[in-house]
Design a protein around this motif. Sequence first.
Motif, PDB file in Angstrom:
ATOM      1  N   ASP A  26       0.836  -1.199   0.000  1.00 11.86           N
ATOM      2  CA  ASP A  26       0.000   0.000   0.000  1.00 11.86           C
ATOM      3  C   ASP A  26       0.869   1.247   0.000  1.00 11.86           C
ATOM      4  O   ASP A  26       0.600   2.210  -0.705  1.00 11.86           O
ATOM      5  N   LEU A  30       1.110   4.307  -2.691  1.00 11.55           N
ATOM      6  CA  LEU A  30       0.999   5.713  -2.299  1.00 11.55           C
ATOM      7  C   LEU A  30       2.241   6.498  -2.718  1.00 11.55           C
ATOM      8  O   LEU A  30       2.146   7.615  -3.215  1.00 11.55           O
ATOM      9  N   GLN A  34       2.063   9.731  -4.965  1.00 11.27           N
ATOM     10  CA  GLN A  34       2.171  11.029  -4.303  1.00 11.27           C
ATOM     11  C   GLN A  34       3.596  11.540  -4.104  1.00 11.27           C
ATOM     12  O   GLN A  34       3.789  12.736  -3.953  1.00 11.27           O
ATOM     13  N   VAL A 100       1.022  14.465   4.668  1.00  9.33           N
ATOM     14  CA  VAL A 100       0.211  13.252   4.565  1.00  9.33           C
ATOM     15  C   VAL A 100      -0.684  13.233   5.804  1.00  9.33           C
ATOM     16  O   VAL A 100      -0.289  12.748   6.863  1.00  9.33           O
ATOM     17  N   ASN A 105      -2.212   6.263   5.955  1.00  3.43           N
ATOM     18  CA  ASN A 105      -1.316   6.449   4.812  1.00  3.43           C
ATOM     19  C   ASN A 105       0.120   6.685   5.252  1.00  3.43           C
ATOM     20  O   ASN A 105       1.059   6.186   4.627  1.00  3.43           O
ATOM     21  N   LEU A 109       3.293   4.430   4.179  1.00  3.32           N
ATOM     22  CA  LEU A 109       4.485   5.010   3.566  1.00  3.32           C
ATOM     23  C   LEU A 109       5.743   4.691   4.366  1.00  3.32           C
ATOM     24  O   LEU A 109       6.780   4.351   3.787  1.00  3.32           O
TER      25      LEU A 109
END
Length: 117
Positions: A26, A30, A34, A100, A105, A109
Amino acid sequence: MVRRSVFTAAAVLTVGFAAQPALAADGAQLFNMQCKMCHGGSVMGPALTGAAGGKIAARADFAYSPALKAKGGTWTDASLDAYLKAPAAFAPGTKMFMAVPSEENRAALITHLKTLK
């Protein structure tokens, strides 16, 4: 009752360990959506290989802001979380302007950053 508690604890640990690769995946997604624009070979931000667990503002190939250089220390989970949550609050004057806001998230990350060796 004791047997049930042991089973429950084992199940929770197993799920927790199994979730780490998914969380990193995940985080990779991300990151690609981003972060990669600035941290994937651009002059806008440093490469993040080895950042997790490394010294803050330590790459010789990037001109960090004086604010981030002055932080010192190591990129721990807590410092990465604080920086990603609010870069300007972590290091007023930092060049990073993207935050963020999502705790989930940020966790994804950070887990991904730990895979970048």
